[in-house]
Motif scaffolding. Sequence first.
Motif, PDB file in Angstrom:
ATOM      1  N   ASN A 123       0.757  -1.213  -0.075  1.00  0.00           N
ATOM      2  CA  ASN A 123      -0.090   0.027   0.007  1.00  0.00           C
ATOM      3  C   ASN A 123       0.691   1.280   0.151  1.00  0.00           C
ATOM      4  OD1 ASN A 123      -2.611  -0.817  -0.244  1.00  0.00           O
ATOM      5  ND2 ASN A 123      -2.998  -0.772   1.856  1.00  0.00           N
ATOM      6  N   THR A 124       1.855   1.203   0.743  1.00  0.00           N
ATOM      7  CA  THR A 124       2.704   2.337   0.851  1.00  0.00           C
ATOM      8  C   THR A 124       3.396   2.653  -0.390  1.00  0.00           C
ATOM      9  OG1 THR A 124       3.426   1.956   3.112  1.00  0.00           O
ATOM     10  CG2 THR A 124       4.980   3.421   1.981  1.00  0.00           C
ATOM     11  N   ILE A 125       3.841   1.432  -1.208  1.00  0.00           N
ATOM     12  CA  ILE A 125       4.551   1.557  -2.628  1.00  0.00           C
ATOM     13  C   ILE A 125       3.535   2.182  -3.682  1.00  0.00           C
ATOM     14  CG2 ILE A 125       5.409   0.168  -4.539  1.00  0.00           C
ATOM     15  CD1 ILE A 125       7.144  -1.406  -2.490  1.00  0.00           C
ATOM     16  N   GLU A 126       2.413   1.523  -3.340  1.00  0.00           N
ATOM     17  CA  GLU A 126       1.305   1.937  -4.543  1.00  0.00           C
ATOM     18  C   GLU A 126       0.868   3.652  -4.152  1.00  0.00           C
ATOM     19  OE1 GLU A 126      -2.090  -0.907  -3.956  1.00  0.00           O
ATOM     20  OE2 GLU A 126      -0.787  -2.407  -4.776  1.00  0.00           O
ATOM     21  N   ASN A 127       0.908   3.701  -3.148  1.00  0.00           N
ATOM     22  CA  ASN A 127       0.348   5.298  -2.700  1.00  0.00           C
ATOM     23  C   ASN A 127       1.603   6.322  -3.106  1.00  0.00           C
ATOM     24  OD1 ASN A 127      -2.174   4.725  -1.554  1.00  0.00           O
ATOM     25  ND2 ASN A 127      -1.459   4.138   0.645  1.00  0.00           N
ATOM     26  N   LEU A 128       2.660   5.958  -2.744  1.00  0.00           N
ATOM     27  CA  LEU A 128       3.578   6.864  -3.090  1.00  0.00           C
ATOM     28  C   LEU A 128       4.034   6.849  -4.751  1.00  0.00           C
ATOM     29  CD1 LEU A 128       6.384   5.762  -0.586  1.00  0.00           C
ATOM     30  CD2 LEU A 128       5.330   7.755  -0.547  1.00  0.00           C
ATOM     31  N   ALA A 129       3.805   5.935  -5.362  1.00  0.00           N
ATOM     32  CA  ALA A 129       4.048   5.703  -6.733  1.00  0.00           C
ATOM     33  C   ALA A 129       2.922   6.496  -7.419  1.00  0.00           C
ATOM     34  CB  ALA A 129       3.855   4.387  -7.448  1.00  0.00           C
ATOM     35  N   ALA A 130       1.634   6.461  -6.947  1.00  0.00           N
ATOM     36  CA  ALA A 130       0.588   7.263  -7.517  1.00  0.00           C
ATOM     37  C   ALA A 130       0.698   8.666  -7.147  1.00  0.00           C
ATOM     38  CB  ALA A 130      -0.633   6.872  -6.869  1.00  0.00           C
ATOM     39  N   LYS A 131       1.127   9.059  -6.137  1.00  0.00           N
ATOM     40  CA  LYS A 131       1.363  10.703  -5.677  1.00  0.00           C
ATOM     41  C   LYS A 131       2.558  11.334  -6.746  1.00  0.00           C
ATOM     42  CE  LYS A 131       1.056  14.411  -3.677  1.00  0.00           C
ATOM     43  NZ  LYS A 131       0.418  15.418  -4.492  1.00  0.00           N
ATOM     44  N   LEU A 132       3.742  10.301  -6.929  1.00  0.00           N
ATOM     45  CA  LEU A 132       4.743  10.795  -7.469  1.00  0.00           C
ATOM     46  C   LEU A 132       4.454  10.651  -9.014  1.00  0.00           C
ATOM     47  CD1 LEU A 132       7.688  11.632  -7.682  1.00  0.00           C
ATOM     48  CD2 LEU A 132       8.238   8.941  -7.695  1.00  0.00           C
ATOM     49  N   ALA A 133       3.598   9.694  -9.528  1.00  0.00           N
ATOM     50  CA  ALA A 133       3.075   9.836 -10.875  1.00  0.00           C
ATOM     51  C   ALA A 133       2.324  11.108 -11.014  1.00  0.00           C
ATOM     52  CB  ALA A 133       2.291   8.639 -11.360  1.00  0.00           C
ATOM     53  N   GLU A 134       1.509  11.518 -10.254  1.00  0.00           N
ATOM     54  CA  GLU A 134       0.409  12.524 -10.450  1.00  0.00           C
ATOM     55  C   GLU A 134       1.432  13.852 -10.570  1.00  0.00           C
ATOM     56  OE1 GLU A 134      -2.536  14.067  -7.373  1.00  0.00           O
ATOM     57  OE2 GLU A 134      -3.102  12.028  -7.784  1.00  0.00           O
ATOM     58  N   ASP A 135       2.177  14.041  -9.585  1.00  0.00           N
ATOM     59  CA  ASP A 135       3.113  15.125  -9.352  1.00  0.00           C
ATOM     60  C   ASP A 135       4.067  15.246 -10.821  1.00  0.00           C
ATOM     61  OD1 ASP A 135       2.129  15.758  -7.018  1.00  0.00           O
ATOM     62  OD2 ASP A 135       3.894  15.041  -5.956  1.00  0.00           O
ATOM     63  N   THR A 136       4.527  14.066 -11.116  1.00  0.00           N
ATOM     64  CA  THR A 136       5.193  14.292 -12.482  1.00  0.00           C
ATOM     65  C   THR A 136       4.486  14.579 -13.670  1.00  0.00           C
ATOM     66  OG1 THR A 136       6.707  12.275 -11.651  1.00  0.00           O
ATOM     67  CG2 THR A 136       6.672  12.748 -14.230  1.00  0.00           C
ATOM     68  N   MET A 137       3.342  14.114 -13.752  1.00  0.00           N
ATOM     69  CA  MET A 137       2.396  14.433 -14.782  1.00  0.00           C
ATOM     70  C   MET A 137       2.196  16.193 -14.783  1.00  0.00           C
ATOM     71  SD  MET A 137       1.778  11.674 -16.720  1.00  0.00           S
ATOM     72  CE  MET A 137       0.366  11.928 -17.599  1.00  0.00           C
ATOM     73  N   LYS A 138       1.920  16.753 -13.590  1.00  0.00           N
ATOM     74  CA  LYS A 138       1.853  17.985 -13.602  1.00  0.00           C
ATOM     75  C   LYS A 138       3.056  18.842 -14.130  1.00  0.00           C
ATOM     76  CE  LYS A 138      -1.037  17.642  -9.619  1.00  0.00           C
ATOM     77  NZ  LYS A 138      -1.279  18.013  -8.186  1.00  0.00           N
ATOM     78  N   VAL A 139       4.195  18.563 -13.663  1.00  0.00           N
ATOM     79  CA  VAL A 139       5.393  18.928 -14.076  1.00  0.00           C
ATOM     80  C   VAL A 139       5.613  18.728 -15.662  1.00  0.00           C
ATOM     81  CG1 VAL A 139       8.191  19.057 -13.989  1.00  0.00           C
ATOM     82  CG2 VAL A 139       6.515  18.872 -11.840  1.00  0.00           C
ATOM     83  N   MET A 140       5.349  17.505 -16.200  1.00  0.00           N
ATOM     84  CA  MET A 140       5.564  17.359 -17.564  1.00  0.00           C
ATOM     85  C   MET A 140       4.448  18.172 -18.206  1.00  0.00           C
ATOM     86  SD  MET A 140       5.585  13.273 -17.705  1.00  0.00           S
ATOM     87  CE  MET A 140       4.807  13.157 -19.306  1.00  0.00           C
ATOM     88  N   ASP A 141       3.269  18.610 -17.653  1.00  0.00           N
ATOM     89  CA  ASP A 141       2.328  19.629 -18.345  1.00  0.00           C
ATOM     90  C   ASP A 141       2.794  20.882 -18.403  1.00  0.00           C
ATOM     91  OD1 ASP A 141       0.726  17.518 -18.866  1.00  0.00           O
ATOM     92  OD2 ASP A 141      -0.714  17.770 -17.352  1.00  0.00           O
TER      93      ASP A 141
END
Length: 81
Positions: free
Chosen positions: A3-21
Amino acid sequence: MSNTIENLAAKLAEDTMKVMDQTGEDRLYVEVGNVLAAASQSLEEAYLTEVRVRLAERVARRFLIKKATEFKAAKEAKQAQ
């Protein structure tokens, strides 16, 4: 732990997508993945999955919007005749 890995991965992916945009760097997620690979293969794999899912959703959504727009335009053109 997963759960920790999934939560961290999801948040990091979200943040990365924002920076990519914001920056227009469409391959930034690969660089972030490389940083993760050096520290945690498990987090890297979960992160890349999260990013790929989000990118795929964007492509599908654009396709769906295009189809809806085309349908609406065709319907309006038919009504105008």
